[in-house]
Design a protein around this motif. Structure first.
Motif, mmCIF file in Angstrom:
data_model
loop_
_atom_site.group_PDB
_atom_site.id
_atom_site.type_symbol
_atom_site.label_atom_id
_atom_site.label_comp_id
_atom_site.label_asym_id
_atom_site.label_seq_id
_atom_site.Cartn_x
_atom_site.Cartn_y
_atom_site.Cartn_z
ATOM 1 N N ARG A 1 0.847 -1.199 0.000
ATOM 2 C CA ARG A 1 0.000 0.000 0.000
ATOM 3 C C ARG A 1 0.879 1.244 0.000
ATOM 4 O O ARG A 1 1.988 1.256 0.518
ATOM 5 C CB ARG A 1 -0.914 0.006 1.229
ATOM 6 C CG ARG A 1 -1.719 -1.274 1.367
ATOM 7 C CD ARG A 1 -2.993 -1.098 2.142
ATOM 8 N NE ARG A 1 -2.835 -0.408 3.424
ATOM 9 C CZ ARG A 1 -3.849 -0.139 4.246
ATOM 10 N NH1 ARG A 1 -5.060 -0.526 3.910
ATOM 11 N NH2 ARG A 1 -3.656 0.501 5.376
ATOM 12 N N GLN B 1 -6.402 6.290 -3.152
ATOM 13 C CA GLN B 1 -5.463 5.273 -3.604
ATOM 14 C C GLN B 1 -5.911 3.887 -3.170
ATOM 15 O O GLN B 1 -5.849 2.921 -3.940
ATOM 16 C CB GLN B 1 -4.063 5.584 -3.056
ATOM 17 C CG GLN B 1 -2.951 4.735 -3.645
ATOM 18 C CD GLN B 1 -2.779 3.420 -2.903
ATOM 19 O OE1 GLN B 1 -3.107 3.328 -1.722
ATOM 20 N NE2 GLN B 1 -2.250 2.426 -3.612
ATOM 21 N N ARG B 2 -6.396 3.764 -1.925
ATOM 22 C CA ARG B 2 -6.851 2.468 -1.444
ATOM 23 C C ARG B 2 -8.093 2.004 -2.218
ATOM 24 O O ARG B 2 -8.231 0.816 -2.538
ATOM 25 C CB ARG B 2 -7.165 2.546 0.052
ATOM 26 C CG ARG B 2 -6.001 3.044 0.908
ATOM 27 C CD ARG B 2 -4.924 1.993 1.100
ATOM 28 N NE ARG B 2 -3.662 2.586 1.520
ATOM 29 C CZ ARG B 2 -3.355 2.987 2.745
ATOM 30 N NH1 ARG B 2 -4.240 2.878 3.703
ATOM 31 N NH2 ARG B 2 -2.159 3.490 3.010
ATOM 32 N N ALA C 1 -6.879 0.908 -5.513
ATOM 33 C CA ALA C 1 -6.212 -0.384 -5.388
ATOM 34 C C ALA C 1 -7.232 -1.516 -5.244
ATOM 35 O O ALA C 1 -7.062 -2.593 -5.814
ATOM 36 C CB ALA C 1 -5.257 -0.368 -4.192
ATOM 37 N N ASN D 1 -8.775 -2.064 -8.547
ATOM 38 C CA ASN D 1 -7.810 -2.789 -9.380
ATOM 39 C C ASN D 1 -7.746 -4.263 -8.998
ATOM 40 O O ASN D 1 -7.610 -5.134 -9.860
ATOM 41 C CB ASN D 1 -6.423 -2.161 -9.265
ATOM 42 C CG ASN D 1 -6.322 -0.838 -10.000
ATOM 43 O OD1 ASN D 1 -7.106 -0.554 -10.904
ATOM 44 N ND2 ASN D 1 -5.365 -0.022 -9.601
ATOM 45 N N ARG D 2 -7.836 -4.539 -7.697
ATOM 46 C CA ARG D 2 -7.831 -5.930 -7.242
ATOM 47 C C ARG D 2 -9.051 -6.665 -7.786
ATOM 48 O O ARG D 2 -8.938 -7.803 -8.290
ATOM 49 C CB ARG D 2 -7.830 -5.980 -5.719
ATOM 50 C CG ARG D 2 -7.748 -7.395 -5.156
ATOM 51 C CD ARG D 2 -7.998 -7.401 -3.655
ATOM 52 N NE ARG D 2 -9.353 -6.981 -3.342
ATOM 53 C CZ ARG D 2 -10.433 -7.763 -3.457
ATOM 54 N NH1 ARG D 2 -10.312 -9.007 -3.885
ATOM 55 N NH2 ARG D 2 -11.619 -7.305 -3.148
#
Length: 440
Positions: free
Chosen positions: A105, A156-157, A160, A163-164
Motif C-alpha cells: 500500500r 489510492q486504497r 487499489a 484494481n484488485r
C-alpha cells in the motif's frame, strides 16, 4: 484557569467542553491510521507525537532516519512525518529509501523543513515526497495537510481495491476463456472427424474435399459416400450462422448422411431386388428437410448442393437447395453452372426439390462450393463472385489435380483477398474428377 497543553509555534490548541483537545477534523481516517514521526529533536518529536495521539492516530517515533527505515520495513506506516535535516540518514534519503521498500500500500510522506526555495521543493518531490511543511510547524496547517494526505490515501486504497477486483475478474474471465478455448479446440477436432477422408477414389473417378472454417468451428460440411458397385453421392452444405450452434447442426446432418452407417443414411435406400441403392436426390433432400423442419430444437436452416448418380454411366442428378450453383468444367474447357435454385433445407416444412439431371464424360470436373468463396472481398473491394471463382477454378485445374487442386484454389483465393482481411465465412468445396466409366 485555562488548561495548558503542548504548543506549536506559540499556539494553544482549542479545548472541548469535556476538557479534551480539539483539532481540525481529519478525513479519511480509515485509510490513515498509523503515523511515523521522525525528528532528531526529542522535544519536537514529543510535541508532534503527542498531538497526533490525542487526535486518535497510532503514532510511532524515531529519532534517526536509520531507525525510521527499520520501522517502515517491519510495520509500514500510512504516513511519515519526517524532519529534513538530520545527522546520518536525512529526511530526503529516508524518503528515497522508503519509496524503494516493497510495500503493498502507498504511504504518504511529508517533509518538515526550514527550506523554502523552489530548488529544495523540486529536490524533495524528486525524492518521492508528497508534501512539505515549513518549520516552525503550525498545528492547524499540519492537520490540514494530514487531512489532504488522508484523502489521497483513501482514493489510492479505493483505486487499489478496484484494481484488485478488476484483476480477479480478469483472471476469472481468463479461466473461463481458457475453458472455452479448450472446448472449442476439442469441438474442432470432432468437426474435422466429420470429414475423415479428404480424398477417395471411386474406380477411375476421384472425389476431393476442402473444409476451412473461419473460426474454431464452422457451419460448413462436405462429404461423400458410395453405394453398390458404382453409386456415388457428394454434397456441400452451409448452415445459417456461424460458431458452435451451426457446428452442432452440421454434426447432426453428418449423421443423416454418414458413409459408415448406410442403414441410417438418408441418401441410401434398400431395394428388394438389388439391395442398397442411391435414393433419388430430390427424395433425400425432402427427407432431410422434414427432419430439420420438424425438430423444435433446431432453428437454423441450411443450403445444400447434393449430387448422386451412377459412375458406370456418368448419369448424375443434382438438387440445389438454396446453395450456389455447382460448376462443371468439361474436358474440352467449356464451363457451365448447374441448377435452378430451390428452397433451403429446414426452412419450409413441406418443401419439394426439383432434380437437375446431367451427364459426365471422361475428364470432366465438377465443383461444389460454399458462398465463402464467392462472397470473399478481394483487393479491389469487390466480392469474388461466381465469374471470379470460375477464373480461379480454370487456373487451378490447369495446374493440379485432386486435393492439390483444391489447395491451389484456396491459395489463389487467399492471395487475392483484401489486405489484412481474415476469412469472414467458412470456405468449403467438393470436387469430382470423372474418369472412364466403370464397367458394370
Amino acid at each position: 484557569m485555562r488548561p495548558q497543553g503542548p504548543t506549536i509555534q506559540g499556539r494553544t490548541p482549542r479545548v472541548q467542553s469535556q476538557g479534551s483537545m480539539q483539532f481540525p477534523p481529519v478525513g479519511g481516517t480509515d485509510a490513515l491510521r498509523r503515523v511515523l514521526v521522525v525528528d532528531d529533536s526529542r522535544l519536537q518529536l514529543r510535541i508532534l507525537a503527542g498531538m497526533l495521539r490525542r487526535r486518535g492516530f497510532e503514532v510511532m517515533e524515531a529519532t534517526s532516519g536509520a531507525a525510521a527505515l527499520d520501522l517502515c520495513a517491519t510495520a509500514p506506516p500510512d504516513l511519515v512525518l519526517s524532519d529534513w535535516m538530520m545527522p546520518g540518514l536525512d529526511g530526503l534519503e529516508l524518503c528515497r529509501r522508503f519509496r524503494e521498500l516493497p510495500h503493498e500500500r502507498y504511504g504518504y510522506f511529508i517533509l518538515l523543513t526550514s527550506k523554502s526555495d523552489k530548488s529544495a521543493v523540486t529536490e524533495g518531490l524528486d525524492a518521492g515526497a508528497d508534501d512539505f511543511l515549513t518549520k516552525p510547524v503550525d498545528g492547524d496547517e499540519l492537520l490540514a495537510r494530514i487531512n489532504a494526505g488522508a484523502r489521497v490515501l483513501q482514493m489510492q486504497r479505493e483505486l487499489a481495491e478496484k484494481n484488485r477486483i478488476v484483476t480477479e475478474t480478469l483472471a476469472e474471465l481468463q479461466r473461463a476463456h481458457d475453458a472455452i478455448e479448450r472446448d472449442l479446440r476439442q469441438a474442432r477436432v470432432i468437426q474435422q472427424a466429420l470429414v475423415p477422408e479428404r480424398v477417395r477414389d471411386f474406380g477411375n473417378s476421384r472425389v476431393s474435399l476442402l473444409l476451412q472454417p473461419c473460426g474454431h468451428v464452422g457451419g460448413d460440411l462436405v462429404g461423400m459416400f458410395g453405394s453398390g458397385e458404382s453409386g456415388l453421392a457428394l454434397y456441400c452444405i452451409d448452415v445459417s450462422g456461424h460458431g458452435i450452434t451451426s457446428a452442432m447442426v452440421t454434426a447432426r446432418v453428418a449423421g443423416y448422411l454418414s458413409p459408415k452407417f448406410p442403414d441410417q443414411n438418408l441418401g441410401i435406400e434398400r431395394t428388394i431386388s438389388f439391395g442398397p441403392a442411391m435414393r433419388p436426390p430430390q427424395d433425400t433432400a425432402r427427407m432431410l428437410n422434414a427432419r430439420l423442419a420438424g425438430d423444435p430444437g433446431v432453428e437454423d436452416y441450411l443450403t445444400m448442393a447434393y449430387i448422386a448418380g451412377d459412375l458406370a454411366t456418368g448419369e448424375m442428378t443434382l438438387v440445389q437447395a438454396g446453395h450456389p450453383p455447382p460448376m462443371l468444367l468439361r474436358a474440352d474447357g467449356m464451363l457451365q453452372f448447374l441448377g435452378n435454385g430451390g428452397l433451403p433445407i429446414g426452412l419450409v416444412p413441406d418443401a419439394t426439390y426439383d432434380p437437375v439431371p446431367f451427364k459426365l464424360g471422361p475428364g470432366d470436373r465438377l465443383l461444389l462450393y460454399s458462398d465463402g468463396f464467392t462472397e470473399t472481398v478481394m483487393r479491389d473491394g469487390e466480392m469474388l463472385g461466381e465469374a471470379g471463382l470460375a477464373g480461379l477454378f480454370r487456373a487451378a485445374a490447369a495446374q493440379a489435380q485432386g486435393p492439390e487442386l483444391l489447395d491451389d484454389l484456396f491459395w489463389r483465393l487467399s492471395s487475392g483477398m483484401a489486405p489484412g482481411g481474415p476469412l469472414r465465412d467458412d470456405v468449403s468445396a467438393a470436387l469430382l474428377e470423372y474418369g472412364e466409366p466403370l464397367a458394370c
